[in-house]
Enzyme design. Sequence first.
Site, PDB file in Angstrom:
ATOM      1  N   ILE A  51      42.321  33.784  19.385  1.00 30.99           N
ATOM      2  CA  ILE A  51      41.121  34.454  18.705  1.00 30.99           C
ATOM      3  C   ILE A  51      40.479  35.454  19.172  1.00 30.99           C
ATOM      4  CG2 ILE A  51      38.639  33.459  17.923  1.00 30.99           C
ATOM      5  CD1 ILE A  51      39.928  30.784  17.544  1.00 30.99           C
ATOM      6  N   SER A 176      33.133  25.319  17.378  1.00 30.69           N
ATOM      7  CA  SER A 176      34.064  24.667  16.442  1.00 30.69           C
ATOM      8  C   SER A 176      33.936  23.849  15.509  1.00 30.69           C
ATOM      9  CB  SER A 176      35.245  23.875  17.529  1.00 30.69           C
ATOM     10  OG  SER A 176      36.121  22.947  17.075  1.00 30.69           O
ATOM     11  N   TYR A 189      34.536  17.693  24.821  1.00 32.98           N
ATOM     12  CA  TYR A 189      34.840  19.246  24.338  1.00 32.98           C
ATOM     13  C   TYR A 189      33.837  19.083  22.942  1.00 32.98           C
ATOM     14  CZ  TYR A 189      37.307  22.794  21.617  1.00 32.98           C
ATOM     15  OH  TYR A 189      37.674  23.931  20.980  1.00 32.98           O
ATOM     16  N   LYS A 193      30.915  21.686  21.966  1.00 32.14           N
ATOM     17  CA  LYS A 193      30.892  22.692  20.879  1.00 32.14           C
ATOM     18  C   LYS A 193      29.812  22.506  20.178  1.00 32.14           C
ATOM     19  CE  LYS A 193      34.257  24.972  21.847  1.00 32.14           C
ATOM     20  NZ  LYS A 193      34.325  26.683  22.257  1.00 32.14           N
ATOM     21  N   THR A 224      46.726  28.946  17.344  1.00 28.95           N
ATOM     22  CA  THR A 224      47.059  29.524  18.793  1.00 28.95           C
ATOM     23  C   THR A 224      47.643  28.643  19.846  1.00 28.95           C
ATOM     24  OG1 THR A 224      44.580  28.747  19.575  1.00 28.95           O
ATOM     25  CG2 THR A 224      44.896  30.740  18.398  1.00 28.95           C
TER      26      THR A 224
HETATM   27  N1  LIG Z   1      42.431  27.734  18.081  1.00 30.69           N
HETATM   28  C1  LIG Z   1      41.409  26.747  17.725  1.00 30.69           C
HETATM   29  O1  LIG Z   1      42.047  25.823  16.739  1.00 30.69           O
HETATM   30  C2  LIG Z   1      40.165  26.522  17.408  1.00 30.69           C
HETATM   31  C3  LIG Z   1      39.545  27.520  18.914  1.00 30.69           C
HETATM   32  N2  LIG Z   1      38.355  27.437  19.096  1.00 30.69           N
HETATM   33  C4  LIG Z   1      37.804  27.923  20.380  1.00 30.69           C
HETATM   34  O2  LIG Z   1      38.211  29.276  20.369  1.00 30.69           O
HETATM   35  C5  LIG Z   1      38.176  29.447  21.595  1.00 30.69           C
HETATM   36  C6  LIG Z   1      39.562  30.351  21.874  1.00 30.69           C
HETATM   37  O3  LIG Z   1      40.415  29.594  21.580  1.00 30.69           O
HETATM   38  P1  LIG Z   1      41.991  30.061  21.187  1.00 30.69           P
HETATM   39  O4  LIG Z   1      42.000  31.463  20.992  1.00 30.69           O
HETATM   40  O5  LIG Z   1      42.487  29.080  20.577  1.00 30.69           O
HETATM   41  O6  LIG Z   1      42.547  29.834  22.659  1.00 30.69           O
HETATM   42  P2  LIG Z   1      44.064  30.701  23.508  1.00 30.69           P
HETATM   43  O7  LIG Z   1      44.379  29.417  24.432  1.00 30.69           O
HETATM   44  O8  LIG Z   1      44.825  31.145  22.238  1.00 30.69           O
HETATM   45  O9  LIG Z   1      43.228  31.811  24.336  1.00 30.69           O
HETATM   46  C7  LIG Z   1      42.280  31.394  25.268  1.00 30.69           C
HETATM   47  C8  LIG Z   1      41.896  32.729  25.921  1.00 30.69           C
HETATM   48  O10 LIG Z   1      40.709  32.440  26.811  1.00 30.69           O
HETATM   49  C9  LIG Z   1      41.189  32.816  28.267  1.00 30.69           C
HETATM   50  N3  LIG Z   1      40.458  31.720  29.027  1.00 30.69           N
HETATM   51  C10 LIG Z   1      40.807  30.455  29.181  1.00 30.69           C
HETATM   52  N4  LIG Z   1      40.078  29.827  30.239  1.00 30.69           N
HETATM   53  C11 LIG Z   1      39.024  30.972  30.454  1.00 30.69           C
HETATM   54  C12 LIG Z   1      37.971  31.112  31.339  1.00 30.69           C
HETATM   55  N5  LIG Z   1      37.488  29.883  32.171  1.00 30.69           N
HETATM   56  N6  LIG Z   1      37.426  32.050  31.624  1.00 30.69           N
HETATM   57  C13 LIG Z   1      37.913  33.258  30.901  1.00 30.69           C
HETATM   58  N7  LIG Z   1      38.791  33.330  30.074  1.00 30.69           N
HETATM   59  C14 LIG Z   1      39.327  32.100  29.732  1.00 30.69           C
HETATM   60  C15 LIG Z   1      42.671  32.734  28.196  1.00 30.69           C
HETATM   61  O11 LIG Z   1      43.354  33.596  29.198  1.00 30.69           O
HETATM   62  P3  LIG Z   1      43.668  33.049  30.579  1.00 30.69           P
HETATM   63  O12 LIG Z   1      44.669  32.039  30.642  1.00 30.69           O
HETATM   64  O13 LIG Z   1      44.137  34.403  31.272  1.00 30.69           O
HETATM   65  O14 LIG Z   1      42.045  32.913  31.309  1.00 30.69           O
HETATM   66  C16 LIG Z   1      43.017  33.396  26.787  1.00 30.69           C
HETATM   67  O15 LIG Z   1      42.647  34.794  26.878  1.00 30.69           O
HETATM   68  C17 LIG Z   1      37.750  28.422  22.347  1.00 30.69           C
HETATM   69  O16 LIG Z   1      36.496  28.646  22.884  1.00 30.69           O
HETATM   70  C18 LIG Z   1      37.983  27.080  21.573  1.00 30.69           C
HETATM   71  O17 LIG Z   1      37.161  26.158  21.707  1.00 30.69           O
HETATM   72  C19 LIG Z   1      37.556  26.657  18.187  1.00 30.69           C
HETATM   73  C20 LIG Z   1      37.841  26.079  17.240  1.00 30.69           C
HETATM   74  C21 LIG Z   1      39.390  25.992  16.950  1.00 30.69           C
HETATM   75  O1  LIG Z   2      40.716  23.784  19.670  1.00 31.53           O
HETATM   76  C1  LIG Z   2      40.434  23.138  18.926  1.00 31.53           C
HETATM   77  N1  LIG Z   2      41.522  22.531  18.090  1.00 31.53           N
HETATM   78  C2  LIG Z   2      41.160  21.867  16.964  1.00 31.53           C
HETATM   79  C3  LIG Z   2      41.559  21.048  16.300  1.00 31.53           C
HETATM   80  C4  LIG Z   2      40.900  20.571  15.345  1.00 31.53           C
HETATM   81  C5  LIG Z   2      39.612  20.633  15.091  1.00 31.53           C
HETATM   82  C6  LIG Z   2      38.893  21.415  16.140  1.00 31.53           C
HETATM   83  C7  LIG Z   2      39.698  22.074  17.214  1.00 31.53           C
HETATM   84  C8  LIG Z   2      39.428  22.850  18.244  1.00 31.53           C
HETATM   85  O2  LIG Z   2      38.139  23.352  18.508  1.00 31.53           O
END
Ligand SMILES: NC(=O)C1=CN([C@@H]2O[C@H](COP(=O)(O)OP(=O)(O)OC[C@H]3O[C@@H](n4cnc5c(N)ncnc54)[C@H](OP(=O)(O)O)[C@@H]3O)[C@@H](O)[C@H]2O)C=CC1
Ligand SMILES: O=C1Nc2ccccc2C1=O
Length: 284
Positions: A51, A176, A189, A193, A224
């Site tokens: 994202i 989230s 978690y 959120k 992702t």
């Molecule tokens: N995908 C989903 O379904 C959902 C995601 N979210 C939220 O969206 C956000 C992004 O998730 P998503 O894109 O799916 O995750 P990804 O795993 O695709 O990407 C995560 C990114 O964050 C970096 N990262 C992880 N930990 C840290 C840290 N401590 N400090 C800095 N960078 C960090 C990773 O790189 P590196 O490993 O190099 O640090 C990577 O660039 C999160 O906050 C998640 O909770 C919310 C709802 C749903």
């Molecule tokens: O990272 C997530 N994965 C999920 C799947 C279902 C609902 C919320 C989430 C997140 O926030």
Amino acid sequence: MAAMFRSVPQIFRGHQFASVPLSARMFSKRADEKRPLADKVAVITGSTKGIGFAIAQRLAQNGAHVVISSRKQQNVDRAVATLKEEGLSVTGTVCHVGKAKDRQHLVDTALEHSGGVDFLVCVAGVNPLVGSTLGASEQIWDKILDVNVKSPALLLSQLLPHMEKRGGSCVVLVSSVAAYIPVPKLGVYNTSKAALLGLCKSLAIELAPKGIRVNCLVPGIIKTDFGLGEKTVPNLLPELNKIYGLQRFGEPEDCAGIVSFLCSPDARYITGENIIVAGFSPKL
Ligand SMILES: NC(=O)C1=CN([C@@H]2O[C@H](COP(=O)(O)OP(=O)(O)OC[C@H]3O[C@@H](n4cnc5c(N)ncnc54)[C@H](OP(=O)(O)O)[C@@H]3O)[C@@H](O)[C@H]2O)C=CC1
Ligand SMILES: O=C1Nc2ccccc2C1=O
């Protein structure tokens, strides 16, 4: 030449634009409409994939200089190279958002571009636990709350002096749908959120007098590594999504346009909003 200035209303005649030919102003207005974030600087945490990367790409395509960051140097290098190949204006640095020194380095890197920052988008989030909320150790609580909740506030406090002098600055947090519909076994978690929804509202009123807007993106299930990974994919929600939703999981790009909009002048009167991008609405 006189004809070009004919339609400039009398009231604007002494204004700086009055000396610019109308055709040039119309052209530059159209260019600005296509690049609504031109001359702006955006700092995005957790932006080397998923994202965060999609948001970084969109903000840069819309004209911003984007500062990419995450924990691993090779991920930063790869993301920066990919966006530079597209001709976008990006720099990058390692920043583990839970580490104060890394946050300060991120701030310093961002200031190198033009001495200020306009947008902060806090995407980095973690979930090291699948299991009982009450069985979670203090270490797990600290890790999840440090990275997901405290770090956006602490990074913002470090960036604030550099944002408030710009005008039109804004912050976007990332929560989230798990804040609204708790995902089983992800209690800590889910709690983190939910806290972000409150943080968004509190920061919005605190920063409104400074003209800084604060909003929160609330994604549903997005394709992702994190979203579909073992640690976060629940058995229940895919079913829910099939019944109520748009019949598909989201793509990272589904989250990008709304963040660009929230940063743009079109969102100038929007603050304190938690905006769900989930293919369904978990609210009444
Ligand atoms: N995908 C989903 O379904 C959902 C995601 N979210 C939220 O969206 C956000 C992004 O998730 P998503 O894109 O799916 O995750 P990804 O795993 O695709 O990407 C995560 C990114 O964050 C970096 N990262 C992880 N930990 C840290 C840290 N401590 N400090 C800095 N960078 C960090 C990773 O790189 P590196 O490993 O190099 O640090 C990577 O660039 C999160 O906050 C998640 O909770 C919310 C709802 C749903
Ligand atoms: O990272 C997530 N994965 C999920 C799947 C279902 C609902 C919320 C989430 C997140 O926030």
